[in-house]
Design an enzyme around this catalytic site. Sequence first.
Site, PDB file in Angstrom:
ATOM      1  N   LYS A  25      -7.494   7.416  14.537  1.00 39.91           N
ATOM      2  CA  LYS A  25      -6.483   7.900  13.979  1.00 39.91           C
ATOM      3  C   LYS A  25      -5.875   9.899  14.660  1.00 39.91           C
ATOM      4  O   LYS A  25      -4.791  10.877  13.788  1.00 39.91           O
ATOM      5  CB  LYS A  25      -7.370   8.604  12.811  1.00 39.91           C
TER       6      LYS A  25
ATOM      7  N   TYR B 105     -12.650   5.133  16.397  1.00 42.05           N
ATOM      8  CA  TYR B 105     -11.521   5.417  15.070  1.00 42.05           C
ATOM      9  C   TYR B 105     -10.939   5.862  14.465  1.00 42.05           C
ATOM     10  O   TYR B 105      -9.994   6.767  14.264  1.00 42.05           O
ATOM     11  CB  TYR B 105     -11.966   4.795  13.061  1.00 42.05           C
TER      12      TYR B 105
ATOM     13  N   ASP C  16       5.489  -5.002  15.157  1.00 45.85           N
ATOM     14  CA  ASP C  16       4.058  -5.545  15.437  1.00 45.85           C
ATOM     15  C   ASP C  16       4.145  -3.959  15.818  1.00 45.85           C
ATOM     16  O   ASP C  16       4.930  -4.072  17.637  1.00 45.85           O
ATOM     17  CB  ASP C  16       3.819  -6.381  16.156  1.00 45.85           C
TER      18      ASP C  16
ATOM     19  N   GLY D  50       0.914  -1.813   0.172  1.00 47.13           N
ATOM     20  CA  GLY D  50      -0.117  -0.060   0.126  1.00 47.13           C
ATOM     21  C   GLY D  50       0.713   0.967  -0.364  1.00 47.13           C
ATOM     22  O   GLY D  50       2.005   2.157  -0.603  1.00 47.13           O
TER      23      GLY D  50
END
Length: 412
Positions: free
Chosen positions: A171, A167, A73, A20
Amino acid sequence: MLNTGKLSGLTLFITGGSRGIGKAIALKAARDGANIVIAAKTAEPHPKLPGTIYTAAKEIEEAGGKCLPCVVDVRDEGQIADAVDKSISKFGGIDIVVNNASAISLTPTLDTEMKRYDLMHNINTRGTFLVSKMCIPHLRKSKHAHILNISPPLNMNPNWFRDHVAYTMAKYGMSMCVLGMAAELRSDNIAVNALWPRTAIYTAAVEMLSGSTEAKKLSRNPEIMADAAYAVLSRSVQNCTGQFLVDDDVLRQEGITDLDQYASDPTYKGDLMMDFFLDESPHDGFNQGKEKSQQAKKLNGKDNIEGIFTKINSHLTPEIAKGTNACFLFVVKGDEDRTYYVDLTGNGAAGKGKPTTKPDATLTMEADKIEELFDGKLKAGDAYMSGKLKISGSLMKAMKLEKLMKLLKAKY
């Protein structure tokens, strides 16, 4: 955007870079001859998503860069520390950090499991903070130190909170790191900025999220973010910090006006799907929310939605119909008998019930969301990507609603 060589020999630590946007940024920097640390957890192939840290490393080295793939991670402090140590050992320092790793779940409060909440906050907000924290001592030694978070401008419009508050908080946590660290680290000559896309960016993850390959036509490819990131990371540390940047704005500042080159489907010439968190005009806090509650009252005792479609019908013209040339059926979620239509295949008609023409797209939404859609408070693309809008039939025709509503809004 042409490579200038400004990142040659610099070391970039990129989280979530196995595919991506992260990988696209890595490949762009690699063409300058940069050193790339891919810090991502994809060591084994994903059953639905292509790419691992090792396949990404191979592509980076083929592009002209050097690469260190590290299994990381970003929730694991020990793994980050180990990757940072390996980066210093192999490349001698870290000059740039790109916090790209992110998790998404576009769910309202009651539908958000706490394990999903924790995942988003631990990856997006905590991961960004932790990776930055561990790299700062090394960034202080660089003469070209940047932190770039792939996160949106801070926008207190309730629109961006009410349907997926968990969410948005996660963000915005990344963006608040920009706000705070840019001020904190200015004296250390470390630039801290955020970059966000104007439109949907077509990646394998977006395809999986949307459940439709047709989303490709409505999106740009990751290279637009890579070129914008390259431009930002090439800028002077002193003159570019604490900014919330949008990809196409950055490219226009660089003199790039041909954005068609970034289209995921070059044959498609229609409108693209806008991304989250970007308003067309400034928002004045909760006053617009108060206006919405006033608008939600019944119109002269009639069905509010029926009034909206009656109003649309009065403003339709053959020119508007010809410009869209599609028929839409709107179904109120949970009430299949409550339908409305906008038929733009002839002279144009709208109203309650079903059209005589076969619909090109059927759109199913909650009643209040249909109101918001035509009131301009909710974009069709955002509604679709967040699950508030279900579309059967042609996705491309459905996305033409954005242009239609702008035309009608100008006539109201």
